[in-house]
Scaffold this motif. Structure first.
Motif, PDB file in Angstrom:
ATOM      1  N   PHE A   7       0.919  -1.138   0.063  1.00  0.00           N
ATOM      2  CA  PHE A   7      -0.028  -0.045   0.065  1.00  0.00           C
ATOM      3  C   PHE A   7       0.808   1.217  -0.002  1.00  0.00           C
ATOM      4  O   PHE A   7       0.566   2.170  -0.609  1.00  0.00           O
ATOM      5  CB  PHE A   7      -0.935  -0.043   1.210  1.00  0.00           C
ATOM      6  N   GLU A   8       1.835   1.332   0.636  1.00  0.00           N
ATOM      7  CA  GLU A   8       2.643   2.155   0.909  1.00  0.00           C
ATOM      8  C   GLU A   8       3.484   2.521  -0.601  1.00  0.00           C
ATOM      9  O   GLU A   8       3.620   3.765  -0.983  1.00  0.00           O
ATOM     10  CB  GLU A   8       3.740   2.143   1.721  1.00  0.00           C
ATOM     11  N   ASN A   9       3.948   1.564  -1.132  1.00  0.00           N
ATOM     12  CA  ASN A   9       4.720   1.667  -2.587  1.00  0.00           C
ATOM     13  C   ASN A   9       3.547   2.093  -3.440  1.00  0.00           C
ATOM     14  O   ASN A   9       3.854   3.172  -4.343  1.00  0.00           O
ATOM     15  CB  ASN A   9       5.176   0.272  -3.069  1.00  0.00           C
ATOM     16  N   TRP A  10       2.323   1.817  -3.431  1.00  0.00           N
ATOM     17  CA  TRP A  10       1.121   2.245  -4.122  1.00  0.00           C
ATOM     18  C   TRP A  10       1.159   3.892  -4.121  1.00  0.00           C
ATOM     19  O   TRP A  10       0.939   4.316  -5.167  1.00  0.00           O
ATOM     20  CB  TRP A  10      -0.038   1.421  -4.011  1.00  0.00           C
ATOM     21  N   LEU A  11       0.999   4.263  -2.752  1.00  0.00           N
ATOM     22  CA  LEU A  11       1.000   5.534  -2.697  1.00  0.00           C
ATOM     23  C   LEU A  11       2.019   6.460  -3.107  1.00  0.00           C
ATOM     24  O   LEU A  11       1.776   7.499  -3.883  1.00  0.00           O
ATOM     25  CB  LEU A  11       0.842   6.007  -0.969  1.00  0.00           C
ATOM     26  N   ASN A  70     -10.796   3.262   3.478  1.00  0.00           N
ATOM     27  CA  ASN A  70     -11.572   3.381   2.087  1.00  0.00           C
ATOM     28  C   ASN A  70     -10.488   3.437   1.189  1.00  0.00           C
ATOM     29  O   ASN A  70     -10.478   2.733  -0.080  1.00  0.00           O
ATOM     30  CB  ASN A  70     -12.257   4.721   2.311  1.00  0.00           C
ATOM     31  N   ARG A  71      -9.283   4.284   1.504  1.00  0.00           N
ATOM     32  CA  ARG A  71      -8.239   4.116   0.375  1.00  0.00           C
ATOM     33  C   ARG A  71      -7.522   2.854   0.127  1.00  0.00           C
ATOM     34  O   ARG A  71      -7.094   2.523  -1.023  1.00  0.00           O
ATOM     35  CB  ARG A  71      -7.063   5.230   0.829  1.00  0.00           C
ATOM     36  N   TYR A  72      -7.326   2.107   1.132  1.00  0.00           N
ATOM     37  CA  TYR A  72      -6.848   0.797   1.117  1.00  0.00           C
ATOM     38  C   TYR A  72      -7.703  -0.185   0.559  1.00  0.00           C
ATOM     39  O   TYR A  72      -7.361  -0.893  -0.394  1.00  0.00           O
ATOM     40  CB  TYR A  72      -6.446   0.243   2.536  1.00  0.00           C
ATOM     41  N   SER A  73      -8.942   0.141   0.557  1.00  0.00           N
ATOM     42  CA  SER A  73     -10.046  -0.595  -0.045  1.00  0.00           C
ATOM     43  C   SER A  73      -9.845  -0.440  -1.741  1.00  0.00           C
ATOM     44  O   SER A  73      -9.881  -1.124  -2.655  1.00  0.00           O
ATOM     45  CB  SER A  73     -11.201  -0.477   0.163  1.00  0.00           C
ATOM     46  N   ALA A  74      -9.578   0.698  -2.000  1.00  0.00           N
ATOM     47  CA  ALA A  74      -9.480   1.101  -3.559  1.00  0.00           C
ATOM     48  C   ALA A  74      -8.100   0.527  -3.959  1.00  0.00           C
ATOM     49  O   ALA A  74      -8.084   0.145  -5.223  1.00  0.00           O
ATOM     50  CB  ALA A  74      -9.359   2.631  -3.703  1.00  0.00           C
ATOM     51  N   PHE A  75      -7.249   0.762  -3.195  1.00  0.00           N
ATOM     52  CA  PHE A  75      -5.725   0.134  -3.569  1.00  0.00           C
ATOM     53  C   PHE A  75      -6.054  -1.571  -3.865  1.00  0.00           C
ATOM     54  O   PHE A  75      -5.633  -2.120  -4.874  1.00  0.00           O
ATOM     55  CB  PHE A  75      -4.696   0.119  -2.579  1.00  0.00           C
ATOM     56  N   LEU A  76      -6.882  -2.177  -2.978  1.00  0.00           N
ATOM     57  CA  LEU A  76      -7.042  -3.663  -3.092  1.00  0.00           C
ATOM     58  C   LEU A  76      -7.958  -3.873  -4.354  1.00  0.00           C
ATOM     59  O   LEU A  76      -7.612  -5.031  -5.258  1.00  0.00           O
ATOM     60  CB  LEU A  76      -8.013  -4.280  -1.901  1.00  0.00           C
ATOM     61  N   LYS A  81      -8.322  -6.936  -7.407  1.00  0.00           N
ATOM     62  CA  LYS A  81      -9.720  -7.000  -7.905  1.00  0.00           C
ATOM     63  C   LYS A  81     -10.388  -7.490  -6.634  1.00  0.00           C
ATOM     64  O   LYS A  81     -11.606  -7.696  -6.855  1.00  0.00           O
ATOM     65  CB  LYS A  81      -9.721  -8.163  -9.243  1.00  0.00           C
ATOM     66  N   GLU A  82     -10.125  -7.086  -5.406  1.00  0.00           N
ATOM     67  CA  GLU A  82     -10.855  -7.276  -4.333  1.00  0.00           C
ATOM     68  C   GLU A  82     -11.080  -6.125  -3.748  1.00  0.00           C
ATOM     69  O   GLU A  82     -10.263  -4.987  -3.912  1.00  0.00           O
ATOM     70  CB  GLU A  82     -10.214  -8.366  -3.288  1.00  0.00           C
ATOM     71  N   LYS A  83     -11.976  -5.670  -2.860  1.00  0.00           N
ATOM     72  CA  LYS A  83     -12.152  -4.764  -2.251  1.00  0.00           C
ATOM     73  C   LYS A  83     -12.691  -5.018  -0.516  1.00  0.00           C
ATOM     74  O   LYS A  83     -13.535  -6.074  -0.571  1.00  0.00           O
ATOM     75  CB  LYS A  83     -12.837  -3.896  -2.767  1.00  0.00           C
TER      76      LYS A  83
END
Length: 279
Positions: A7-11, A70-76, A81-83
């Motif tokens: 998640f950190e790398n994605w941000l 919510n942001r982590y859910s968007a990342f997933l 393809k999960e949330k």
């Protein structure tokens, strides 16, 4: 923890500031620590937010945790393809009861401390009547213009401002008398050319600090040592109306609240008063 690192790398790839990323990671870590390897279901998320409400965290901090989830859910959803099923979770408003409230007896003492009929005395009465008798916010009273007072209908038109809607506020006979005397015999002497009702000698309109100082002077004359402000007068009338049995909905309309929970703080204040009186 691998999920948090991803998640950190994605941000980082999205260009978030380093300080923002650190904050997001810290809040998400709190959530994962709460889960303790349990699945992040909607029920777990709801319970997590409920637990945060039991702590001394501010509303902003609790909302921050929910935003990160919510942001982590968007990342997933984008990467796996999960949330998460977050659902509609409302972060409760903070109930701040550390408000200075004048008793009805103290309000009478403030009015009684004005023992003259000069321009300054009439202005003090007008200030008390506007902020207690009409429950105005500080800026609402400061920006009030004489043309917005309808003595025939007994109403004051309060202009809309950045965060508040316009409304009409009823005036009692006493409020109308105090405002009329001030307007006719005091304002005309202090600064007749101002377009505002509450004026200063050197300025077109009064300021919050100037009016708060006048209130402080009245408190000193009345022997009231509470640390108060113009807003204390507004809180006081709301609490007194509730004591007298007025419905919360009507008090909210009187004060110009958009949401009923803004008015509900006075039920907590009233409950505290009862607890104090009962020892």
């Amino acid at each position: 923890m691998e999920q948090i690192k991803d998640f950190e790398n994605w941000l980082t790839r999205l260009g978030y500031a380093e300080s923002t990323i650190k904050g997001y990671v810290r809040l998400l870590t709190n959530f994962f620590n709460y889960l303790n390897q349990r699945k992040a279901s909607q029920k777990e998320i709801e319970n997590f937010i409920k637990d945060l409400h039991q702590t001394k965290l501010s509303r902003q901090s609790i909302q921050g945790h929910l935003n990160v989830i919510n942001r982590y859910s968007a990342f997933l959803e984008l990467t796996t393809k999960e949330k998460l099923t977050v659902g509609k979770i409302i972060v409760e408003r903070e109930i701040k009861t550390e408000r200075t409230i004048f008793t009805q007896e103290e309000i009478q003492q403030l009015f009684s401390s004005i023992d003259g009929h000069g321009p300054s005395d009439l202005m003090d009465k007008a200030v008390l009547s506007l902020y207690y008798g009409c429950g105005l916010r500080s800026k609402e009273g400061i920006h009030l213009e004489p043309k917005e007072i309808d003595f025939n209908k007994g109403l004051i038109y309060v202009k809309p401002c950045k965060n508040y809607q316009s409304r009409y506020v009823p005036m009692s006979v006493k409020v109308m008398r105090d405002l009329k005397e001030y307007q006719d015999f005091s304002r005309a002497v202090i600064n007749p050319n101002s377009k505002y009702l509450l004026v200063g000698k050197q300025k077109d309109k009064s300021t919050g600090s100037y009016l708060n100082q006048r209130l402080k002077n009245l408190q000193k004359k009345a022997g009231i040592s509470k640390k108060a402000s113009l807003h204390s007068l507004r809180h006081s009338i709301a609490t007194h109306l509730l004591q007298q049995g007025m419905e919360l909905e009507y008090i909210g309309d009187f004060l110009g609240h958009k949401r009923l929970d803004s008015t509900q703080i006075y039920t907590h204040i009233l409950e505290e008063w009862k607890n104090i009186e009962n020892g």
